[in-house]
Motif scaffolding. Structure first.
Motif, short mmCIF file in Angstrom:
data_model
loop_
_atom_site.label_atom_id
_atom_site.label_comp_id
_atom_site.label_asym_id
_atom_site.label_seq_id
_atom_site.Cartn_x
_atom_site.Cartn_y
_atom_site.Cartn_z
N TYR A 63 0.80 -1.22 0.00
CA TYR A 63 0.00 0.00 0.00
C TYR A 63 0.84 1.27 0.00
CZ TYR A 63 -4.35 2.52 0.87
OH TYR A 63 -5.44 3.34 0.76
N THR A 64 2.10 1.15 0.37
CA THR A 64 2.98 2.32 0.45
C THR A 64 4.35 1.98 -0.13
OG1 THR A 64 3.86 1.69 2.61
CG2 THR A 64 1.87 3.08 2.61
N ALA A 65 5.14 3.01 -0.37
CA ALA A 65 6.51 2.80 -0.84
C ALA A 65 7.30 2.00 0.20
CB ALA A 65 7.19 4.13 -1.12
N ARG A 66 7.05 2.26 1.47
CA ARG A 66 7.73 1.52 2.53
C ARG A 66 7.38 0.03 2.46
NH1 ARG A 66 7.50 3.38 8.66
NH2 ARG A 66 9.58 4.12 8.26
N ALA A 67 6.10 -0.27 2.25
CA ALA A 67 5.67 -1.67 2.14
C ALA A 67 6.31 -2.33 0.92
CB ALA A 67 4.15 -1.76 2.06
N ARG A 68 6.37 -1.58 -0.19
CA ARG A 68 6.99 -2.13 -1.40
C ARG A 68 8.44 -2.51 -1.13
NH1 ARG A 68 7.24 2.29 -4.78
NH2 ARG A 68 9.35 2.58 -4.07
N MET A 69 9.15 -1.66 -0.42
CA MET A 69 10.55 -1.91 -0.12
C MET A 69 10.70 -3.06 0.89
SD MET A 69 13.47 0.77 1.08
CE MET A 69 13.05 0.79 2.79
N ARG A 70 9.92 -3.03 1.95
CA ARG A 70 10.07 -4.04 3.01
C ARG A 70 9.51 -5.41 2.64
NH1 ARG A 70 11.90 -1.61 8.26
NH2 ARG A 70 12.28 0.50 7.54
N LEU A 71 8.36 -5.43 1.98
CA LEU A 71 7.70 -6.70 1.69
C LEU A 71 8.17 -7.35 0.39
CD1 LEU A 71 4.06 -5.77 2.77
CD2 LEU A 71 5.74 -7.11 4.06
N LEU A 72 8.50 -6.53 -0.61
CA LEU A 72 8.93 -7.07 -1.89
C LEU A 72 10.40 -6.80 -2.20
CD1 LEU A 72 5.86 -6.28 -4.19
CD2 LEU A 72 6.42 -8.41 -2.99
N ASP A 73 11.07 -6.09 -1.31
CA ASP A 73 12.47 -5.75 -1.50
C ASP A 73 12.71 -5.00 -2.80
OD1 ASP A 73 15.11 -5.64 -0.61
OD2 ASP A 73 15.67 -7.49 -1.63
N LEU A 74 11.76 -4.12 -3.14
CA LEU A 74 11.89 -3.27 -4.33
C LEU A 74 12.28 -1.87 -3.88
CD1 LEU A 74 8.90 -4.25 -6.61
CD2 LEU A 74 11.30 -4.27 -7.21
N PRO A 75 13.53 -1.51 -4.04
CA PRO A 75 13.96 -0.17 -3.61
C PRO A 75 13.45 0.91 -4.57
CG PRO A 75 15.76 -1.31 -4.69
CD PRO A 75 14.62 -2.28 -4.61
N ARG A 76 13.59 2.13 -4.15
CA ARG A 76 13.16 3.29 -4.93
C ARG A 76 13.76 3.27 -6.34
NH1 ARG A 76 11.13 7.73 -2.29
NH2 ARG A 76 12.10 6.93 -0.42
N GLU A 77 15.01 2.82 -6.44
CA GLU A 77 15.69 2.80 -7.74
C GLU A 77 14.99 1.86 -8.73
OE1 GLU A 77 17.73 1.79 -4.77
OE2 GLU A 77 17.62 3.97 -4.47
#
Length: 164
Positions: free
Chosen positions: A54-68
């Motif tokens: 639901y958030t950029a933080r969730a994307r990074m933490r749950l899917l390991d997809l960084p901003r880059e």
């Protein structure tokens, strides 16, 4: 919810018969997609896991997809939905990845999409992304519509007539 479960039951039969698995990355459907798939008895035979991204933080933490990884890519778009579907499939080593990202409502999202906008993607032996516009601001109605569309997308991808 019964309609969603009915769709999930058809998908479950197909996945189990083929020995295939699915992983989910969903956003504005808020877990309803995973809930529909998990409501079918025997879901552990095909459902490997899911994340509410639901958030950029969730994307990074749950899917390991960084901003880059999403640089130059707008959320709530078909390319972003495809990235989520591919990532879910890869991270869970699933046959299929299914994703949803959008704006449930009652207002739109920060990217200019109106309530009722969702992008959905399936990644596996075949890939496809679509955009859904319900034109409705009812949050829960949109969540149901997004979930139904995602299940329809998977049903089309797993149809005996589907082209790989």
């Amino acid at each position: 919810m019964q309609q969603l479960i009915a769709q999930a039951e058809i998908l479950a039969v197909r996945l189990k018969a083929r020995g295939e698995t699915i992983a989910v990355a969903e956003s504005s459907s808020g877990g309803l997609l995973s809930a529909a798939l998990l409501a079918v008895p025997g879901a552990s035979a095909y459902f490997l896991g899911g994340a509410v991204v639901y958030t950029a933080r969730a994307r990074m933490r749950l899917l390991d997809l960084p901003r880059e990884a999403v640089a130059g890519m707008r959320s709530s778009s078909e390319p972003y939905a495809m990235l989520l579907a591919r990532t879910a499939r890869e991270r869970f080593s699933a046959t299929w990845g299914l994703s949803e990202t959008g704006a449930a409502g009652p207002t739109g999202n920060p990217y200019g999409d109106a309530a009722g906008h969702s992008c959905l993607a399936v990644s596996g032996p075949t890939e496809r992304a679509i955009t859904l516009e319900t034109g409705d601001s009812d949050r829960f109605a949109n969540m149901r519509a997004f979930t139904a569309a995602a299940l329809d997308l998977m049903l089309a991808a797993t149809s005996p007539d589907a082209k790989a």
